[in-house]
Design an enzyme around this catalytic site. Sequence first.
Site: not given
Ligand code: IMP
Ligand code: MG
Length: 182
Positions: A98-99, A101-103, A105, A130, A158
């Site tokens: 879905d998104i 963010d930090t990378g 995941t 983001k 969510d």
């Molecule tokens: P990362 O690991 O920080 O890149 O985040 C990725 C995961 O965090 C995504 O798969 C989302 O499930 C969740 N996430 C990141 N940002 C948001 C947000 O703004 N709203 C809801 N879920 C988020």
């Molecule tokens: Mg997710």
Amino acid sequence: MWEDIEKILLRETDILQRIEDLATQIQRDYEGKDLTLVTLLNGSVIFVAELLRRISLPVRLECLRVTSYSGTESTRSLRFYEPEMPKGKDRHFLIVDDILDTGETLHAVKERLEKDSQPLSLRTCVLLKKNVVRTRDLEADYCGFDIENEFVVGYGLDYEGYYRNLPCIATLKPEAIERRKL
Ligand code: IMP
Ligand code: MG
């Protein structure tokens, strides 16, 4: 549900239009290849359903359940629920999330799939990206929209399990965040 929304960033019609473009691009890039979309649950469930139906190629779908977020913050440690990764022999994998963010995941999922599945190729597709400094040096190969560094919900995303059914991407009022805080 709507009374908790602060601001709508992306409407359903715009999201669907952009998904159409992504599907066209993916279809062109994977013509003649054995493609598997590896989607990350739960957040990508709506995005992948729309994307998948617009790709007119023989394509497979695999789902992985992972969690990293707690409240409105990334926890930076990823939990995998499936004990085994999908088989990647002679297959091209495209991770759908879905998104970005930090990378963290996508980094962890890529690493795990590269090691366990060993697909022919491994790329990434996200609906949203983001605008933040990522803790992992990683960019998505396909991206729907760039957004500012705000916590968003809807279209699968969510807050504490709610708002996934919102048919648009939006921010929440601070009081809604406060009220649902665990
Ligand atoms: P990362 O690991 O920080 O890149 O985040 C990725 C995961 O965090 C995504 O798969 C989302 O499930 C969740 N996430 C990141 N940002 C948001 C947000 O703004 N709203 C809801 N879920 C988020
Ligand atoms: Mg997710």
